[in-house]
Motif scaffolding. Structure first.
Motif, PDB file in Angstrom:
ATOM      1  N   TRP A  17       0.794  -1.216   0.000  1.00 43.95           N
ATOM      2  CA  TRP A  17       0.000   0.000   0.000  1.00 43.95           C
ATOM      3  C   TRP A  17       0.826   1.264   0.000  1.00 43.95           C
ATOM      4  O   TRP A  17       0.380   2.264  -0.499  1.00 43.95           O
ATOM      5  CB  TRP A  17      -0.894   0.027   1.235  1.00 43.95           C
ATOM      6  N   CYS A  20       1.994   2.513  -3.190  1.00 43.54           N
ATOM      7  CA  CYS A  20       0.809   2.443  -4.032  1.00 43.54           C
ATOM      8  C   CYS A  20      -0.187   3.530  -3.678  1.00 43.54           C
ATOM      9  O   CYS A  20      -1.056   3.837  -4.461  1.00 43.54           O
ATOM     10  CB  CYS A  20       0.225   1.052  -3.968  1.00 43.54           C
ATOM     11  N   SER A  52      -1.020   1.907  -8.071  1.00 46.53           N
ATOM     12  CA  SER A  52      -1.798   1.666  -6.855  1.00 46.53           C
ATOM     13  C   SER A  52      -2.956   0.728  -7.126  1.00 46.53           C
ATOM     14  O   SER A  52      -3.170  -0.264  -6.420  1.00 46.53           O
ATOM     15  CB  SER A  52      -2.351   2.982  -6.307  1.00 46.53           C
ATOM     16  N   PHE A 105      -9.143   2.733  -1.734  1.00 46.85           N
ATOM     17  CA  PHE A 105      -8.078   3.711  -1.874  1.00 46.85           C
ATOM     18  C   PHE A 105      -8.564   5.085  -1.404  1.00 46.85           C
ATOM     19  O   PHE A 105      -7.886   5.778  -0.633  1.00 46.85           O
ATOM     20  CB  PHE A 105      -7.640   3.747  -3.332  1.00 46.85           C
TER      21      PHE A 105
END
Length: 165
Positions: A17, A20, A52, A105
């Motif tokens: 993460w 990303c 991502s 996200f």
């Protein structure tokens, strides 16, 4: 990509993460995102956003061509993760929809705000993510280095740090 969590797999595993999590929510939600083939700041940021989402959806084919063979991600503990580790982590998330990834996200970005800065010099770009309260001079959490080759941006290196307020 500490942005955050601590390394690129850390959002899902410690390093995935971190690097990303690279682009503002407005960019992800944009109907017509920047062209990833542009040798510009917008082009490299579009590539970073795609990165991502590719990790979050398990798009290993795209990741494999975007990450250079020599790609390395160094976490805030100094541990190195090579391209194969990034691909293996992403493969575990195959089947996650793009919509699910975008929502996750966006939620993460709301909970963990950050700033980003990009510098393009010739065929090289450095994307830096920082704590907005500390700014880009004192609060850098991670940086990604990209090389522009064959009409596309490719990641070569990522470095993640632990920022202390």
């Amino acid at each position: 990509m500490a942005i955050f969590i601590q390394t690129r797999m850390a959002a899902i595993t410690a390093i995935t993460w971190l690097a990303c999590l690279a682009v503002p929510l407005q960019t992800i939600a944009a109907v017509a995102p920047a062209d990833e083939t542009q040798q510009t700041e917008a082009g490299v940021m579009a590539t970073d956003t795609h990165w991502s989402l590719a990790e979050m959806t398990g798009d290993t084919a795209w990741l494999d061509q975007m990450l250079l063979p020599e790609y390395r991600s160094v976490g805030n503990t100094g541990v190195v993760h090579a391209k194969d580790a990034i691909l293996a982590g992403a493969a575990k998330r195959k089947g996650t929809s793009l919509e699910q990834a975008r929502l996750k996200f966006a939620d993460y970005q709301r909970q963990h705000p950050y700033g980003s800065a990009v510098v393009v010099h010739g065929n090289t770009a450095v994307v830096t993510f920082y704590d907005p309260a500390l700014g880009p001079q004192k609060g850098v959490r991670s940086s990604d280095v990209f090389i522009y080759a064959d009409g596309h941006w490719h990641a070569l290196y990522s470095q993640h740090t632990g920022v202390q307020a």
